[in-house]
Design a protein around this motif. Structure first.
Motif, PDB file in Angstrom:
ATOM      1  N   PRO A 130       0.253  -1.117  -0.095  1.00  0.00           N
ATOM      2  CA  PRO A 130       0.153  -0.448   0.103  1.00  0.00           C
ATOM      3  C   PRO A 130       0.356   0.958  -0.280  1.00  0.00           C
ATOM      4  CG  PRO A 130      -0.671  -1.747   1.713  1.00  0.00           C
ATOM      5  CD  PRO A 130       0.166  -1.996   1.409  1.00  0.00           C
ATOM      6  N   ARG A 131       0.541   2.661  -0.387  1.00  0.00           N
ATOM      7  CA  ARG A 131       1.078   3.454  -0.904  1.00  0.00           C
ATOM      8  C   ARG A 131       0.200   5.365  -1.321  1.00  0.00           C
ATOM      9  NH1 ARG A 131       0.723   5.298  -5.859  1.00  0.00           N
ATOM     10  NH2 ARG A 131       2.116   6.376  -6.205  1.00  0.00           N
ATOM     11  N   TYR A 132       0.735   6.260  -0.824  1.00  0.00           N
ATOM     12  CA  TYR A 132      -0.251   7.136  -0.675  1.00  0.00           C
ATOM     13  C   TYR A 132       0.925   8.361  -1.246  1.00  0.00           C
ATOM     14  CZ  TYR A 132      -2.833  11.166   1.533  1.00  0.00           C
ATOM     15  OH  TYR A 132      -3.441  12.792   1.707  1.00  0.00           O
ATOM     16  N   ASP A 133      -0.058   9.117  -1.999  1.00  0.00           N
ATOM     17  CA  ASP A 133      -0.180  10.508  -2.337  1.00  0.00           C
ATOM     18  C   ASP A 133      -0.143  11.160  -2.811  1.00  0.00           C
ATOM     19  OD1 ASP A 133       2.739  12.009  -3.062  1.00  0.00           O
ATOM     20  OD2 ASP A 133       2.518  11.301  -5.102  1.00  0.00           O
ATOM     21  N   GLN A 134      -0.205  12.719  -2.859  1.00  0.00           N
ATOM     22  CA  GLN A 134      -0.922  13.916  -2.642  1.00  0.00           C
ATOM     23  C   GLN A 134      -0.213  15.038  -2.990  1.00  0.00           C
ATOM     24  OE1 GLN A 134      -3.146  14.616   0.651  1.00  0.00           O
ATOM     25  NE2 GLN A 134      -3.722  17.308   0.075  1.00  0.00           N
ATOM     26  N   ILE A 135      -0.113  15.568  -4.176  1.00  0.00           N
ATOM     27  CA  ILE A 135       0.195  16.430  -5.038  1.00  0.00           C
ATOM     28  C   ILE A 135      -0.850  17.863  -5.361  1.00  0.00           C
ATOM     29  CG2 ILE A 135       1.998  15.597  -6.179  1.00  0.00           C
ATOM     30  CD1 ILE A 135       0.903  16.138  -8.187  1.00  0.00           C
ATOM     31  N   GLU A 136      -0.110  19.391  -5.514  1.00  0.00           N
ATOM     32  CA  GLU A 136      -0.727  19.844  -5.573  1.00  0.00           C
ATOM     33  C   GLU A 136      -0.642  20.001  -7.057  1.00  0.00           C
ATOM     34  OE1 GLU A 136      -1.203  24.927  -6.209  1.00  0.00           O
ATOM     35  OE2 GLU A 136      -0.021  24.219  -4.339  1.00  0.00           O
ATOM     36  N   ILE A 137      -2.096  20.500  -8.018  1.00  0.00           N
ATOM     37  CA  ILE A 137      -2.065  20.135  -9.186  1.00  0.00           C
ATOM     38  C   ILE A 137      -1.868  21.845 -10.568  1.00  0.00           C
ATOM     39  CG2 ILE A 137      -2.913  20.011 -11.558  1.00  0.00           C
ATOM     40  CD1 ILE A 137      -5.015  18.511  -9.614  1.00  0.00           C
ATOM     41  N   PRO A 138      -0.396  21.133 -10.925  1.00  0.00           N
ATOM     42  CA  PRO A 138       0.380  22.181 -12.366  1.00  0.00           C
ATOM     43  C   PRO A 138      -0.396  22.919 -12.863  1.00  0.00           C
ATOM     44  CG  PRO A 138       1.582  20.749 -12.298  1.00  0.00           C
ATOM     45  CD  PRO A 138       0.218  19.902 -11.498  1.00  0.00           C
ATOM     46  N   ASN A 139      -0.566  24.345 -12.515  1.00  0.00           N
ATOM     47  CA  ASN A 139      -0.385  25.004 -14.291  1.00  0.00           C
ATOM     48  C   ASN A 139      -2.037  24.778 -14.871  1.00  0.00           C
ATOM     49  OD1 ASN A 139       1.825  26.259 -13.929  1.00  0.00           O
ATOM     50  ND2 ASN A 139       2.602  23.879 -15.196  1.00  0.00           N
ATOM     51  N   VAL A 140      -2.799  24.251 -14.165  1.00  0.00           N
ATOM     52  CA  VAL A 140      -4.655  24.066 -14.136  1.00  0.00           C
ATOM     53  C   VAL A 140      -5.037  25.376 -14.727  1.00  0.00           C
ATOM     54  CG1 VAL A 140      -6.893  23.568 -14.205  1.00  0.00           C
ATOM     55  CG2 VAL A 140      -5.296  21.954 -12.803  1.00  0.00           C
ATOM     56  N   GLY A 141      -5.578  25.639 -16.394  1.00  0.00           N
ATOM     57  CA  GLY A 141      -6.148  26.841 -16.444  1.00  0.00           C
ATOM     58  C   GLY A 141      -4.772  27.778 -16.937  1.00  0.00           C
ATOM     59  N   LYS A 142      -3.484  27.361 -17.282  1.00  0.00           N
ATOM     60  CA  LYS A 142      -3.002  28.073 -17.426  1.00  0.00           C
ATOM     61  C   LYS A 142      -2.519  27.767 -19.348  1.00  0.00           C
ATOM     62  CE  LYS A 142      -0.944  29.826 -14.013  1.00  0.00           C
ATOM     63  NZ  LYS A 142       0.078  29.203 -13.488  1.00  0.00           N
ATOM     64  N   ASN A 143      -2.537  28.591 -20.274  1.00  0.00           N
ATOM     65  CA  ASN A 143      -2.750  28.505 -21.972  1.00  0.00           C
ATOM     66  C   ASN A 143      -3.358  27.120 -22.155  1.00  0.00           C
ATOM     67  OD1 ASN A 143      -0.261  30.029 -21.985  1.00  0.00           O
ATOM     68  ND2 ASN A 143       0.925  28.620 -20.976  1.00  0.00           N
ATOM     69  N   ASN A 144      -5.497  27.560 -21.277  1.00  0.00           N
ATOM     70  CA  ASN A 144      -5.953  26.749 -22.207  1.00  0.00           C
ATOM     71  C   ASN A 144      -5.523  25.301 -22.629  1.00  0.00           C
ATOM     72  OD1 ASN A 144      -8.409  28.418 -22.216  1.00  0.00           O
ATOM     73  ND2 ASN A 144      -6.315  29.563 -22.846  1.00  0.00           N
TER      74      ASN A 144
END
Length: 238
Positions: A130-144
């Protein structure tokens, strides 16, 4: 010729438990539809809304890749691996349940709702650690553009899972036309419209519509200003 399946938002399964309102694209819990068991390796796509201070108590999972994407509010997470975290809009969380985990998910705030997607993908390997990870999604909405948020490799962009799958998220501030090239032969793409209007290969889609496409190497997307979409590319044969 590409094969397709259309799931309009209003045809999804629905559960209202008071504290939890959930829409199920595929069969889940008390919602059973033999024609909607999964889309390839994509087994669960739940669109959940949890009342303030409420949530899912401690419960087990095994041999499943579980992805959570927060849309509004904040989701508090605790698990048997010792992880304690808060998932906020603009973040993605993944758990490989593997040999077995327990976790619970609660609305962090008593005075507001939390809305999030819970997605299950069937893994290509059972019995993993078992493993876990969590990140901030980068650059969503940039340059469509579509932003990759999940892949099969820890060296690639986004989180990773035990499956030949790729997820992309797009937010569009203006009318946009683009092409998505599938990463692997034999995969299909399930398009889920989070907000607004899209056309995929000429098929018009609205908020919370789902559209599966397979036996193709690419898809054409026309997004209206304000549209948000999640693309989930998964193997069709599992």
């Amino acid at each position: 010729m590409a094969q397709t399946i259309l799931h309009k938002a209003g045809t999804r399964g629905h559960a209202d438990h008071g504290w939890l309102k959930s829409f199920h694209t595929f069969s889940f819990a008390n919602y059973y539809n033999p024609e909607r068991m999964q889309f390839g390796a994509l087994r669960v796509l739940n669109d959940d809304q949890v009342s303030g201070g409420m949530g899912f108590g401690k419960h087990p999972h095994n041999d499943m890749e579980i992805i959570s994407i927060a849309l509004e509010g904040e989701l508090q997470h605790e698990d048997s691996m010792g992880n304690q975290a808060v998932i906020k809009p603009g973040e993605i969380q993944v758990m490989s349940a593997g040999t077995g985990i327990y976790h619970k998910e609660l609305n962090k705030h008593a005075d507001q709702e939390v809305k999030f997607l819970q997605i299950w993908v069937v893994p290509n390997e059972k019995g993993v650690t078992p493993r876990y990870d969590q990140i901030e999604i980068p650059n969503v909405g940039k340059n469509n553009q579509l932003v990759q948020i999940l892949s099969p490799s820890p060296e690639d962009e986004g989180v990773w899972i035990h499956q030949e799958a790729w997820f992309h998220l797009g937010k569009f501030g203006q009318d946009t036309e683009l092409e998505y090239q599938l990463k692997q032969e034999g995969n299909g793409v399930y398009v889920f419209v989070l907000k607004g209007n899209l056309e995929v290969n000429g098929q018009k889609l609205e908020t919370r519509d789902g559209y599966g496409i397979w036996e193709t190497s690419s898809i054409d997307i026309t997004a209206s200003a304000g549209a948000e979409v999640l693309l989930m590319e998964v193997p069709m044969d599992i």
